[in-house]
Motif scaffolding. Structure first.
Motif, mmCIF file in Angstrom:
data_model
loop_
_atom_site.group_PDB
_atom_site.id
_atom_site.type_symbol
_atom_site.label_atom_id
_atom_site.label_comp_id
_atom_site.label_asym_id
_atom_site.label_seq_id
_atom_site.Cartn_x
_atom_site.Cartn_y
_atom_site.Cartn_z
ATOM 1 N N HIS A 66 -2.217 -44.933 -2.359
ATOM 2 C CA HIS A 66 -2.463 -46.334 -2.633
ATOM 3 C C HIS A 66 -2.015 -47.152 -1.426
ATOM 4 N N LYS A 67 -2.499 -48.407 -1.372
ATOM 5 C CA LYS A 67 -2.153 -49.282 -0.264
ATOM 6 C C LYS A 67 -2.166 -50.723 -0.752
ATOM 7 N N THR A 68 -1.161 -51.489 -0.349
ATOM 8 C CA THR A 68 -1.075 -52.895 -0.729
ATOM 9 C C THR A 68 -1.071 -53.777 0.519
ATOM 10 N N THR A 90 0.515 -56.871 2.502
ATOM 11 C CA THR A 90 1.777 -57.615 2.564
ATOM 12 C C THR A 90 1.532 -59.101 2.727
ATOM 13 N N ASN A 104 -3.838 -56.053 -10.433
ATOM 14 C CA ASN A 104 -4.117 -57.166 -9.531
ATOM 15 C C ASN A 104 -4.521 -58.407 -10.320
ATOM 16 N N GLY A 141 1.151 -58.229 -2.088
ATOM 17 C CA GLY A 141 1.624 -57.160 -2.957
ATOM 18 C C GLY A 141 0.533 -56.520 -3.796
ATOM 19 N N GLU A 142 -0.683 -56.972 -3.677
ATOM 20 C CA GLU A 142 -1.788 -56.376 -4.429
ATOM 21 C C GLU A 142 -2.604 -55.487 -3.485
ATOM 22 N N GLY A 143 -3.224 -54.428 -4.083
ATOM 23 C CA GLY A 143 -3.950 -53.498 -3.224
ATOM 24 C C GLY A 143 -4.876 -52.580 -3.998
#
Length: 222
Positions: A132-134, A136, A163, A209-211
């Motif tokens: 996973h990836k968010t 910044t 999200n 912070g969402e991804g």
């Protein structure tokens, strides 16, 4: 007509000649009458046939083109000439061998690719990757992790269900910010991308912070 009798000729012969003359007398009289009437005895017609045409001349024999000239042989061949010819021949053989080796390598590579494709089509991988990836800072796209996607598989990118805003995908940092070139994913929405690794994709988000979550799935057979 007067006849002279010779006393030395026998009487029998004279009588025979006289008898023949008497026999011819009517004929002579007829001829006399024809001549007196001014008639002419027709001249017999002679038919002259044209001479046969001469035989046709035999056809002329075909013309045979002259043989090409034979190049003259060298008057003298030295050892240096022989060595030069052998060197040239060796170089040509080496070039042919290198070309064949390159073509053989290409064939083996294509066979390996076919084998890999068949293995992926009919077998499952022995490992499974998920990440996973968010984001910044919204407005500053980030690159996805470098997960390698096997041949025959596609990368699945899903916006996290938690999200509250959208996620944006692009094939570069700039395109992830370009509204005309990026892909938009709403929360819990996903898409499949046929790439060889996940790190070629950039993401941006509306909120910090969402991804996204990412993994690979086998492509559907076509």
């Amino acid at each position: 007509m007067k006849f002279r009798f010779d006393a030395t000729v026998p009487v029998r012969v004279t009588l025979e000649v006289t008898a023949k003359l008497l026999d011819m007398l009517p004929v002579l009289q007829d001829i006399r009458e024809i001549l007196s009437m001014g008639l002419k005895v027709p001249t017999p017609r002679v038919i002259v046939r044209p001479a046969a045409p001469p035989p046709a001349a035999p056809p002329a024999p075909p013309v045979v083109p002259p043989a090409p000239p034979v190049p003259p042989l060298p008057t003298e061949v030295t050892l240096a000439d022989i060595l030069t010819a052998l060197t040239d021949m060796t170089k040509k053989i080496e070039d042919i061998y290198e070309d064949m080796a390159k073509k053989t390598d290409d064939i083996y590579e294509k066979i390996e690719n076919i084998d890999s494709a068949l293995d992926l089509r009919f077998t499952n991988p022995n490992s499974w990757q998920h990440d996973h990836k968010t984001v910044t800072t919204p407005g500053t796209p980030v690159k996805l992790p470098g997960i390698v996607i096997p041949n025959g598989y596609a990368l699945v990118v899903r916006a996290m269900p938690t999200n509250s805003g959208n996620i944006y995908l692009g094939n570069s940092k700039e395109n992830a910010q370009d509204t005309s070139k990026r892909i938009t994913l709403a929360p819990d929405e996903s898409t499949k991308l046929e790439v060889d690794k996940a790190s070629v994709i950039w993401i941006d988000a509306d909120n910090a912070g969402e991804g996204v979550e990412i993994w690979s799935e086998k492509r559907e057979a076509t």
